[in-house]
Design a protein around this motif. Structure first.
Motif, mmCIF file in Angstrom:
data_model
loop_
_atom_site.group_PDB
_atom_site.id
_atom_site.type_symbol
_atom_site.label_atom_id
_atom_site.label_comp_id
_atom_site.label_asym_id
_atom_site.label_seq_id
_atom_site.Cartn_x
_atom_site.Cartn_y
_atom_site.Cartn_z
ATOM 1 N N MET A 1 1.927 7.955 -13.217
ATOM 2 C CA MET A 1 1.393 6.737 -12.615
ATOM 3 C C MET A 1 1.144 6.968 -11.126
ATOM 4 N N ARG A 2 0.198 6.241 -10.579
ATOM 5 C CA ARG A 2 -0.009 6.265 -9.136
ATOM 6 C C ARG A 2 -0.584 4.912 -8.727
ATOM 7 N N LEU A 3 -0.434 4.591 -7.477
ATOM 8 C CA LEU A 3 -0.995 3.345 -6.973
ATOM 9 C C LEU A 3 -2.461 3.562 -6.618
ATOM 10 N N THR A 4 -3.300 2.669 -7.105
ATOM 11 C CA THR A 4 -4.710 2.688 -6.734
ATOM 12 C C THR A 4 -4.990 1.479 -5.855
ATOM 13 N N TRP A 5 -6.047 1.548 -5.083
ATOM 14 C CA TRP A 5 -6.293 0.486 -4.102
ATOM 15 C C TRP A 5 -7.695 -0.088 -4.232
ATOM 16 N N GLU A 6 -8.069 -0.328 -5.491
ATOM 17 C CA GLU A 6 -9.354 -0.947 -5.764
ATOM 18 C C GLU A 6 -9.167 -2.447 -5.947
ATOM 19 N N GLU A 7 -10.204 -3.206 -5.600
ATOM 20 C CA GLU A 7 -10.161 -4.650 -5.817
ATOM 21 C C GLU A 7 -10.194 -4.928 -7.325
ATOM 22 N N PRO A 8 -9.731 -6.096 -7.812
ATOM 23 C CA PRO A 8 -9.561 -7.310 -7.002
ATOM 24 C C PRO A 8 -8.162 -7.537 -6.430
ATOM 25 N N VAL B 1 3.677 -19.829 -0.389
ATOM 26 C CA VAL B 1 4.612 -20.967 -0.340
ATOM 27 C C VAL B 1 5.905 -20.589 0.374
ATOM 28 N N TRP B 2 6.735 -19.715 -0.226
ATOM 29 C CA TRP B 2 8.035 -19.390 0.388
ATOM 30 C C TRP B 2 8.015 -18.036 1.083
ATOM 31 N N ASP B 3 6.878 -17.368 1.114
ATOM 32 C CA ASP B 3 6.748 -16.080 1.799
ATOM 33 C C ASP B 3 7.755 -15.066 1.268
ATOM 34 N N CYS B 4 8.037 -15.139 -0.025
ATOM 35 C CA CYS B 4 8.977 -14.222 -0.657
ATOM 36 C C CYS B 4 8.304 -12.875 -0.890
ATOM 37 N N THR B 5 9.001 -11.797 -0.577
ATOM 38 C CA THR B 5 8.463 -10.454 -0.761
ATOM 39 C C THR B 5 8.830 -9.897 -2.129
ATOM 40 N N VAL B 6 7.841 -9.252 -2.771
ATOM 41 C CA VAL B 6 8.099 -8.435 -3.952
ATOM 42 C C VAL B 6 7.603 -7.026 -3.642
ATOM 43 N N GLY B 7 8.162 -6.036 -4.349
ATOM 44 C CA GLY B 7 7.782 -4.650 -4.115
ATOM 45 C C GLY B 7 7.382 -3.953 -5.395
ATOM 46 N N LEU B 8 6.628 -2.863 -5.249
ATOM 47 C CA LEU B 8 6.196 -2.059 -6.379
ATOM 48 C C LEU B 8 6.319 -0.593 -5.989
ATOM 49 N N VAL B 9 7.016 0.187 -6.834
ATOM 50 C CA VAL B 9 7.210 1.613 -6.598
ATOM 51 C C VAL B 9 6.696 2.364 -7.815
ATOM 52 N N VAL C 1 4.415 3.276 -2.678
ATOM 53 C CA VAL C 1 5.132 2.009 -2.476
ATOM 54 C C VAL C 1 4.209 0.949 -1.884
ATOM 55 N N ALA C 2 4.284 -0.255 -2.458
ATOM 56 C CA ALA C 2 3.533 -1.398 -1.939
ATOM 57 C C ALA C 2 4.410 -2.632 -2.000
ATOM 58 N N ARG C 3 4.003 -3.620 -1.234
ATOM 59 C CA ARG C 3 4.724 -4.903 -1.313
ATOM 60 C C ARG C 3 3.737 -6.040 -1.126
ATOM 61 N N ARG C 4 4.121 -7.216 -1.625
ATOM 62 C CA ARG C 4 3.295 -8.406 -1.486
ATOM 63 C C ARG C 4 4.156 -9.564 -0.992
ATOM 64 N N ALA D 1 -6.031 -5.279 -4.538
ATOM 65 C CA ALA D 1 -5.526 -4.525 -3.404
ATOM 66 C C ALA D 1 -5.357 -5.379 -2.159
ATOM 67 N N SER D 2 -6.212 -6.372 -1.966
ATOM 68 C CA SER D 2 -6.154 -7.173 -0.741
ATOM 69 C C SER D 2 -4.891 -8.022 -0.661
ATOM 70 N N ASP D 3 -4.228 -8.264 -1.795
ATOM 71 C CA ASP D 3 -2.993 -9.057 -1.791
ATOM 72 C C ASP D 3 -1.764 -8.233 -1.414
ATOM 73 N N TRP D 4 -1.914 -6.914 -1.461
ATOM 74 C CA TRP D 4 -0.758 -6.027 -1.318
ATOM 75 C C TRP D 4 -0.864 -5.196 -0.050
ATOM 76 N N GLU D 5 0.285 -4.856 0.501
ATOM 77 C CA GLU D 5 0.392 -4.011 1.688
ATOM 78 C C GLU D 5 0.950 -2.652 1.265
ATOM 79 N N GLN D 6 0.224 -1.595 1.544
ATOM 80 C CA GLN D 6 0.676 -0.257 1.187
ATOM 81 C C GLN D 6 1.641 0.253 2.246
ATOM 82 N N LEU D 7 2.845 0.653 1.817
ATOM 83 C CA LEU D 7 3.856 1.162 2.732
ATOM 84 C C LEU D 7 3.955 2.683 2.704
#
Length: 247
Positions: A1-8, A27-35, A20-23, A10-16
């Motif tokens: 697996m690998r992270l791809t950065w194509e729409e629709p 509403v509550w500005d809660c962070t989730v992560g993806l590895v 690794v990415a996070r969103r 990618a714009s919601d997520w921040e690549q770290l």
């Protein structure tokens, strides 16, 4: 697996880092992560409702090139971090030891807390009824091998924000920094929230453990807000220690 950065999505997520990415959820500005590893993928926290969890599952699949999330880590037992877990069917779920007891005995209170914060009553009740109990309870540390050299450390660093705080360390590779998902032990978008299940006198010690895990050059991902550095975590630790009379 690998992270791809194509729409629709990618714009919601921040690549770290490349893996690794996070969103920051609305509403509550809660962070989730993806590895992403070569063979498996880990989602860190799951949002506040089944609908939000399902959206995260769909977005993750898009970012993973069609692959599925295989593991979920829950950083602590608050509604905005756990009530979307049932949307991730068939995954292995991890949490700090004792979180299962909170889920078993506090299901109704989780739903009620969600409603108090504005979640639709039916949506909160449905998510609580289907609440997924972790399959694996982390007492000290647990290493997940996601394949391709991607190993993630789950660390029971609490108590602090709650009695059951789990941090996730993604070691740095190929020039990428260490990344620590802190849950709500660290907050950047506001003062750290101390509810009735917090253990304030233990909280600074939990932050000491986070700093030991990540080190001086790590990226620290708070439960709410922007990514911070070790100096920010140390300052928040000292402020909490002063507030609660802890050395």
């Amino acid at each position: 697996m690998r992270l791809t950065w194509e729409e629709p999505y990618a714009s919601d997520w921040e690549q770290l880092s490349p893996a690794v990415a996070r969103r920051r959820l609305p509403v509550w500005d809660c962070t989730v992560g993806l590895v992403a590893g070569a063979d498996a993928a880990l989602m860190i926290d799951t949002g506040s409702t089944l609908r939000e969890g399902a959206e995260l599952r769909t977005q993750a699949r898009g970012l993973l090139g069609g692959a599925r999330v295989t593991h979920v880590a829950l950083t602590h037992p608050h509604f905005d971090h756990v009530l979307g877990a049932a949307a991730f069917s068939g995954v292995e779920v991890y949490g700090a030891v004792g979180i299962d007891t909170v889920f078993e005995r506090g299901r109704d209170e989780l739903a009620a807390d969600a409603v108090r914060h504005g979640v639709d009553r039916h949506a909160a009740g449905e998510a609580a009824d289907l609440l997924v109990h972790p399959h694996h309870l982390v007492c000290g540390e647990w290493t997940l091998d996601l394949g391709g050299g991607t190993r993630v450390l789950l660390a029971n660093v609490g108590p602090g924000h709650t009695g059951h705080d789990l941090a996730v360390l993604v070691p740095g590779t190929d020039g990428s920094p260490e990344i620590v998902f802190c849950g709500d032990l660290v907050e950047e978008s506001g003062e750290p929230q101390s509810g009735p299940d917090a253990l304030p006198t233990q909280w600074p010690h939990a932050l000491d453990r986070l700093l030991e895990l990540g080190g001086a050059d790590a990226l620290y991902v708070p439960g709410h807000g922007s990514v911070v550095n070790a100096a920010f975590v140390r300052a928040q630790r000292d402020a909490l220690a002063t507030r609660h009379g802890v050395s």
